[in-house]
Enzyme design. Structure first.
Site, PDB file in Angstrom:
ATOM      1  N   GLY A 248       6.407  -1.241  -2.332  1.00 25.09           N
ATOM      2  CA  GLY A 248       5.335  -2.163  -2.667  1.00 25.09           C
ATOM      3  C   GLY A 248       4.424  -1.633  -3.747  1.00 25.09           C
ATOM      4  O   GLY A 248       4.164  -2.319  -4.749  1.00 25.09           O
TER       5      GLY A 248
ATOM      6  N   TYR B  57      16.593  -5.599  13.164  1.00 25.71           N
ATOM      7  CA  TYR B  57      16.320  -5.411  11.735  1.00 25.71           C
ATOM      8  C   TYR B  57      17.358  -6.142  10.896  1.00 25.71           C
ATOM      9  O   TYR B  57      17.017  -6.851   9.940  1.00 25.71           O
ATOM     10  CB  TYR B  57      16.321  -3.928  11.388  1.00 25.71           C
ATOM     11  CG  TYR B  57      16.029  -3.663   9.925  1.00 25.71           C
ATOM     12  CD1 TYR B  57      14.784  -3.953   9.383  1.00 25.71           C
ATOM     13  CD2 TYR B  57      17.007  -3.135   9.085  1.00 25.71           C
ATOM     14  CE1 TYR B  57      14.518  -3.724   8.040  1.00 25.71           C
ATOM     15  CE2 TYR B  57      16.752  -2.893   7.743  1.00 25.71           C
ATOM     16  CZ  TYR B  57      15.502  -3.185   7.225  1.00 25.71           C
ATOM     17  OH  TYR B  57      15.247  -2.961   5.882  1.00 25.71           O
TER      18      TYR B  57
ATOM     19  N   ASN C  30       0.792  -1.220   0.000  1.00 27.73           N
ATOM     20  CA  ASN C  30       0.000   0.000   0.000  1.00 27.73           C
ATOM     21  C   ASN C  30       0.831   1.280   0.000  1.00 27.73           C
ATOM     22  O   ASN C  30       0.270   2.376   0.013  1.00 27.73           O
ATOM     23  CB  ASN C  30      -0.999   0.013   1.173  1.00 27.73           C
ATOM     24  CG  ASN C  30      -0.329  -0.149   2.515  1.00 27.73           C
ATOM     25  OD1 ASN C  30       0.894  -0.046   2.630  1.00 27.73           O
ATOM     26  ND2 ASN C  30      -1.108  -0.417   3.542  1.00 27.73           N
TER      27      ASN C  30
END
Length: 309
Positions: A30, A172, A26
């Site tokens: 992406g 991460y 979204n």
């Protein structure tokens, strides 16, 4: 002498009749990936946690020859991952594991996993294996140059959730290292089964996305804001390594990133990875741990696309 042109989204071969799933679609990389594939003719499913935001993003796609649709998927909730996979019907040409969270304050997924490891790796691990019987071409998983982060050059197998020693950057880095080890072992398993499906990985370099705005450190947020303005590529350029991995004829386990200085920007090209990300023993160990944590295993040969002799 003619100047060599950098590969870009207009070079994607016709994708008409093909179906792709893009997680975390979204915003950022992406939606740029979705738009490029849809323009090339693919039917693209935006797999997103917030359906309303996904629908808003889908309406921004321009010039599409193909079609787009939105389906709910929360990678931080294995029940949602299973629900998404159980609702799938028909062939799936491309699965693009793009979604991710970055350098966030310590948090847990619904199933109790450290949020970055649980979302970036375990959620995609479960999704891929559950959808693999439908995949006909390839799985592309988005990693990061941060898998080389100095404080985390290895998987913390004795404490994958980093309980009591959490660091946003280490968590991460570990999740992005896991993405590469997952790709390595997935390709090994596919090849061993004689499957024609390929597993590849990509990283965007330094791309200006909303991902950095969720960093748990105000200092890092400020640094990244400056970097986004003066160093980073935009979403469209940052998505090119993923699109290259998704559409070009590359060997399984290939890793694609920008070809410029320190792989921060530039055209898509095959790039190297750390020794830790190339270790088959770690890849096997991570796979076993991931199966135990998620309860999801590699599917049977009979359910996979195989080469016909």
């Amino acid at each position: 002498m003619a100047t060599k042109q950098t590969w870009n989204a207009s070079d994607i071969v016709d994708q008409t009749g093909r179906t792709a799933v893009v997680t975390g679609a979204n915003s950022g990389l992406g939606i740029a990936t979705v738009e490029a594939l849809a323009r090339a003719g693919a039917h693209v499913v935006l797999a997103v946690r917030d359906v309303k935001r996904g629908e808003d993003a889908a309406r921004t796609v321009q010039g599409a020859k193909g079609t787009v649709e939105v389906r709910r998927l929360d990678l931080a909730d294995l029940a949602s991952v299973r629900e998404f996979a159980e609702s799938w019907q028909g062939d799936l040409d491309l699965l693009i594991n793009n979604a991710g969270v970055m350098n966030i304050p310590e948090a847990s997924t619904k199933d109790g996993f450290e949020m970055q490891f649980g979302t970036n790796h375990l959620g995609h691990f479960a999704l891929t294996n559950l959808l693999l019987p439908y995949v006909t071409d390839r799985v592309v998983t988005v990693s990061s140059g941060s898998h080389r982060f100095p404080g985390s050059p290895h998987m913390h197998f004795d404490n994958l959730n980093l309980t009591g020693e959490y660091s946003p950057t280490v968590a991460y880095s570990q999740s992005k290292l896991a993405n590469l080890l997952f790709t390595l072992e997935l390709q090994s398993r596919l090849a061993a089964e004689g499957s024609s499906v390929r597993a590849l990985a990509a990283h965007p370099g330094w791309a200006a996305t909303q991902l950095q705005s969720h960093d748990g450190s105000a200092v890092r947020r400020a640094f990244m804001a400056v970097g986004n303005r003066f160093i980073a590529q935009d979403n469209t350029a940052g998505a090119l390594p993923t699109l290259y991995a998704a559409t070009q004829d590359l060997p399984g386990a290939s890793y694609v990133g920008p070809d410029g200085f320190a792989e921060m920007r530039g055209g898509p090209a095959l790039v190297g990875r750390s020794a830790a990300a190339s270790d088959p023993e770690s890849a096997v160990r991570l796979w076993a741990a991931s199966e135990q944590l998620t309860g999801v295993t590699f599917p049977q040969l009979s359910s996979l696309a195989v080469n016909v002799v």
